[in-house]
Design a protein around this motif. Structure first.
Motif, PDB file in Angstrom:
ATOM      1  N   PRO A  58     -36.154  33.880  15.399  1.00 57.81           N
ATOM      2  CA  PRO A  58     -35.367  32.759  15.919  1.00 57.81           C
ATOM      3  C   PRO A  58     -35.137  31.617  14.934  1.00 57.81           C
ATOM      4  O   PRO A  58     -34.380  30.702  15.234  1.00 57.81           O
ATOM      5  N   GLN A  59     -35.755  31.648  13.776  1.00 59.87           N
ATOM      6  CA  GLN A  59     -35.554  30.583  12.794  1.00 59.87           C
ATOM      7  C   GLN A  59     -34.276  30.866  11.999  1.00 59.87           C
ATOM      8  O   GLN A  59     -34.303  31.499  10.944  1.00 59.87           O
ATOM      9  N   ILE A  60     -33.174  30.381  12.513  1.00 58.63           N
ATOM     10  CA  ILE A  60     -31.858  30.710  11.966  1.00 58.63           C
ATOM     11  C   ILE A  60     -31.699  30.207  10.540  1.00 58.63           C
ATOM     12  O   ILE A  60     -31.042  30.845   9.713  1.00 58.63           O
ATOM     13  N   TRP A  61     -32.289  29.069  10.219  1.00 56.24           N
ATOM     14  CA  TRP A  61     -32.129  28.476   8.893  1.00 56.24           C
ATOM     15  C   TRP A  61     -32.548  29.436   7.777  1.00 56.24           C
ATOM     16  O   TRP A  61     -32.050  29.375   6.661  1.00 56.24           O
ATOM     17  N   LYS A  62     -33.464  30.371   8.093  1.00 56.27           N
ATOM     18  CA  LYS A  62     -33.969  31.303   7.077  1.00 56.27           C
ATOM     19  C   LYS A  62     -32.906  32.293   6.613  1.00 56.27           C
ATOM     20  O   LYS A  62     -33.053  32.932   5.557  1.00 56.27           O
ATOM     21  N   LYS A  63     -31.837  32.434   7.364  1.00 55.63           N
ATOM     22  CA  LYS A  63     -30.765  33.343   6.968  1.00 55.63           C
ATOM     23  C   LYS A  63     -29.974  32.784   5.789  1.00 55.63           C
ATOM     24  O   LYS A  63     -29.276  33.529   5.092  1.00 55.63           O
ATOM     25  N   GLY A  64     -30.063  31.487   5.557  1.00 56.20           N
ATOM     26  CA  GLY A  64     -29.373  30.887   4.418  1.00 56.20           C
ATOM     27  C   GLY A  64     -29.931  31.369   3.091  1.00 56.20           C
ATOM     28  O   GLY A  64     -29.203  31.948   2.267  1.00 56.20           O
ATOM     29  N   PRO A  65     -31.240  31.169   2.829  1.00 53.87           N
ATOM     30  CA  PRO A  65     -31.838  31.659   1.587  1.00 53.87           C
ATOM     31  C   PRO A  65     -31.670  33.161   1.388  1.00 53.87           C
ATOM     32  O   PRO A  65     -31.584  33.631   0.255  1.00 53.87           O
ATOM     33  N   ALA A  66     -31.581  33.929   2.469  1.00 52.59           N
ATOM     34  CA  ALA A  66     -31.393  35.374   2.336  1.00 52.59           C
ATOM     35  C   ALA A  66     -30.073  35.705   1.647  1.00 52.59           C
ATOM     36  O   ALA A  66     -29.946  36.738   0.991  1.00 52.59           O
ATOM     37  N   PHE A  67     -29.096  34.813   1.782  1.00 52.52           N
ATOM     38  CA  PHE A  67     -27.794  35.035   1.156  1.00 52.52           C
ATOM     39  C   PHE A  67     -27.610  34.205  -0.117  1.00 52.52           C
ATOM     40  O   PHE A  67     -26.538  34.233  -0.723  1.00 52.52           O
ATOM     41  N   GLY A  68     -28.639  33.444  -0.496  1.00 49.31           N
ATOM     42  CA  GLY A  68     -28.538  32.667  -1.728  1.00 49.31           C
ATOM     43  C   GLY A  68     -28.005  31.273  -1.550  1.00 49.31           C
ATOM     44  O   GLY A  68     -27.398  30.706  -2.459  1.00 49.31           O
ATOM     45  N   MET A  69     -28.204  30.693  -0.386  1.00 46.80           N
ATOM     46  CA  MET A  69     -27.784  29.311  -0.146  1.00 46.80           C
ATOM     47  C   MET A  69     -28.923  28.558   0.527  1.00 46.80           C
ATOM     48  O   MET A  69     -29.805  29.173   1.150  1.00 46.80           O
ATOM     49  N   PRO A  70     -28.940  27.224   0.419  1.00 44.21           N
ATOM     50  CA  PRO A  70     -29.990  26.462   1.097  1.00 44.21           C
ATOM     51  C   PRO A  70     -29.942  26.648   2.610  1.00 44.21           C
ATOM     52  O   PRO A  70     -28.861  26.738   3.197  1.00 44.21           O
ATOM     53  N   GLY A  71     -31.110  26.736   3.234  1.00 45.86           N
ATOM     54  CA  GLY A  71     -31.215  26.767   4.686  1.00 45.86           C
ATOM     55  C   GLY A  71     -31.983  25.547   5.131  1.00 45.86           C
ATOM     56  O   GLY A  71     -33.058  25.260   4.604  1.00 45.86           O
ATOM     57  N   VAL A  72     -31.436  24.805   6.077  1.00 46.72           N
ATOM     58  CA  VAL A  72     -32.032  23.525   6.486  1.00 46.72           C
ATOM     59  C   VAL A  72     -32.240  23.500   7.990  1.00 46.72           C
ATOM     60  O   VAL A  72     -31.355  23.884   8.758  1.00 46.72           O
ATOM     61  N   HIS A  73     -33.392  23.052   8.408  1.00 43.40           N
ATOM     62  CA  HIS A  73     -33.727  22.914   9.820  1.00 43.40           C
ATOM     63  C   HIS A  73     -33.835  21.430  10.134  1.00 43.40           C
ATOM     64  O   HIS A  73     -34.570  20.706   9.458  1.00 43.40           O
ATOM     65  N   VAL A  74     -33.079  20.946  11.105  1.00 42.86           N
ATOM     66  CA  VAL A  74     -33.047  19.510  11.376  1.00 42.86           C
ATOM     67  C   VAL A  74     -33.107  19.239  12.876  1.00 42.86           C
ATOM     68  O   VAL A  74     -32.650  20.046  13.692  1.00 42.86           O
ATOM     69  N   ASP A  75     -33.678  18.117  13.225  1.00 43.49           N
ATOM     70  CA  ASP A  75     -33.744  17.665  14.612  1.00 43.49           C
ATOM     71  C   ASP A  75     -32.353  17.234  15.047  1.00 43.49           C
ATOM     72  O   ASP A  75     -31.882  16.147  14.706  1.00 43.49           O
ATOM     73  N   GLY A  76     -31.687  18.070  15.814  1.00 43.51           N
ATOM     74  CA  GLY A  76     -30.328  17.786  16.245  1.00 43.51           C
ATOM     75  C   GLY A  76     -30.220  16.763  17.348  1.00 43.51           C
ATOM     76  O   GLY A  76     -29.105  16.467  17.807  1.00 43.51           O
ATOM     77  N   MET A  77     -31.342  16.207  17.784  1.00 46.99           N
ATOM     78  CA  MET A  77     -31.314  15.124  18.767  1.00 46.99           C
ATOM     79  C   MET A  77     -31.453  13.764  18.096  1.00 46.99           C
ATOM     80  O   MET A  77     -31.499  12.735  18.776  1.00 46.99           O
ATOM     81  N   ASP A  78     -31.502  13.746  16.782  1.00 49.11           N
ATOM     82  CA  ASP A  78     -31.663  12.506  16.012  1.00 49.11           C
ATOM     83  C   ASP A  78     -30.487  12.386  15.054  1.00 49.11           C
ATOM     84  O   ASP A  78     -30.425  13.077  14.035  1.00 49.11           O
TER      85      ASP A  78
END
Length: 432
Positions: free
Chosen positions: A275-295
């Motif tokens: 479920p950690q979607i941000w990890k799919k970014g580094p898998a393709f060679g791009m930064p993956g960032v996880h952020v509090d979307g309520m802030d």
């Protein structure tokens, strides 16, 4: 805080947990059972080895918004304020507009002024405002079926969006798009899309256009594209294909995942192997960032760096915004599947309430100033409804426009008039 090239992968700091990331060697991470996305469900223990040698030469980094905020404060020890007074008031006004507009949509829908499915954005305003208010007019936004507020944040007038929802000729799509298909050439809103994942290839194409104009045509073009989509989209093929193309060609695009934890009635945790979607970014060679979307302030800091690096020609970024919708999937959804305790938990994290508190506690705005903004937006929304209600419906002759490349081959009769203007044109349909 820059998403600098480094071999160190920083695990995200979980928003709903005080637990810090594992301090061990980042190339040999152990993910212990922990809560994720505000759920009581547990992740399995996973032992994963990440070899720096397996990375491409352009290495990537995954960060969380807490890291960004920490770095921001350290870089400016004289003040821990992330925004100016003017910026704060702009953010507040945009979020209030989004919330008030959607609340009015609910009223109009139940009064029979709108038809079809209407998906509201309540609770997710920090994502739209945090990203889109950093864009220029030439930058592009590609949305989903939950697109009203994205259009508003990009500058499409409230009356044009409301008229479109009413199906009127004065709408931003002349009444032919409706709730799920907001489009504005003037504001570079490239559409809302009814099917999940549809907009991602369009956004990737828009980003390719920017790169082609700059590198092949030698034009002065640093336009950036934002692609918004939800957690349910991240298991679809278009998502992976476009991540690959964007990273391969270093396109100026930011993939913004609005993870509101539910794909209609399907929990994100039940539908996704990791479920950690941000990890799919580094898998393709791009930064993956996880952020509090309520802030909105955390979202804005992450968005600022992602958009800036795209303008610099450094390629795409995948940003996972953990957020929550305060209403059902659509106004036709009784919202009986989500745990009342979960809904109550996120209600206490209302992004508008949080921003208001921040502005007042840091003397960036007074109660009177914020009340004046709320009153102003109330008038804007009421005027939008009045305008939409009085606007004309589209002419029947508009029915076949933009359907055929050569309307004379089908839509216009031998007499030169539109066939749909013939009273007998819909006779058979009416009988059925």
């Amino acid at each position: 805080m820059a998403f600098s090239a480094t071999t160190k992968i920083i695990q995200p700091m979980y928003i709903n947990s005080a637990r810090s990331p594992d301090k061990s060697d980042s190339c040999n991470k152990i993910l212990s059972p922990s809560s994720f996305l505000g759920s009581n469900n547990k992740l399995f223990s996973i032992s994963k080895t990440i070899s720096p040698l397996s990375r491409r030469s352009a290495t990537v980094v995954a960060v969380s918004s807490d890291v960004v905020k920490k770095k921001k404060v350290e870089s400016n020890p004289a003040s821990n304020l992330l925004i100016t007074k003017e910026e704060g008031l702009e953010l507040y006004e945009d979020m209030i507009l989004g919330r008030a507009f959607e609340d009015m949509c609910a009223q109009m829908y139940y009064r029979g002024k709108m038809f079809g499915f209407v998906h509201l954005y309540n609770g997710q305003e920090a994502v739209s405002t945090g990203f889109i208010k950093l864009l220029g007019n030439r930058d592009c936004v590609v949305s989903t079926y939950r697109d009203h507020v994205h259009a508003l944040s990009k500058g499409v007038p409230a009356r044009a969006v409301m008229s479109e929802l009413f199906g009127k000729a004065t709408g931003c799509c002349r009444g032919q798009g409706g709730s799920m298909h907001m489009f504005s050439k003037e504001h570079n809103v490239l559409g809302g899309f009814a099917f999940i994942g549809e907009g991602i290839p369009v956004a990737t194409g828009a980003a390719f256009t920017s790169k082609y104009r700059r590198e092949a045509l030698k034009e002065d073009c640093d336009d950036v594209t934002l692609a918004f989509f939800g957690d349910g989209t991240c298991n679809n093929g278009q998502f992976f294909e476009c991540l690959n193309m964007a990273a391969l060609w270093k396109l100026p695009i930011v993939f913004v995942v609005e993870n509101n934890l539910w794909a209609i009635g399907m929990s994100h945790l039940r539908a996704t192997s990791d479920p950690q979607i941000w990890k799919k970014g580094p898998a393709f060679g791009m930064p993956g960032v996880h952020v509090d979307g309520m802030d909105v302030l955390k979202v804005r800091e992450v968005a600022k760096e992602a958009i800036t690096r795209a303008r610099r020609g450094e390629g795409p970024t995948l940003v996972e915004c953990e957020t929550y919708r305060f209403r059902g999937h659509s106004l036709a959804d009784p919202d009986e599947l989500r745990d009342p305790a979960e809904k109550a938990h996120y209600a206490t994290r209302d992004p508008i309430t949080a921003l208001k508190k921040y502005l007042m506690e840091n003397s960036l705005a007074s109660e009177a100033e914020l009340t004046a903004i709320e009153k102003k937006i109330e008038e804007v929304v009421e005027e939008a409804v009045e305008f939409a209600d009085k606007s004309p419906v589209p002419a029947r002759s508009q029915l076949l426009e933009n359907v055929f490349a050569d309307p004379r081959g089908f839509g216009i009769g031998p007499d030169g008039k539109y066939r749909c203007e013939d009273p007998k044109f819909t006779e058979g349909t009416a009988q059925v």
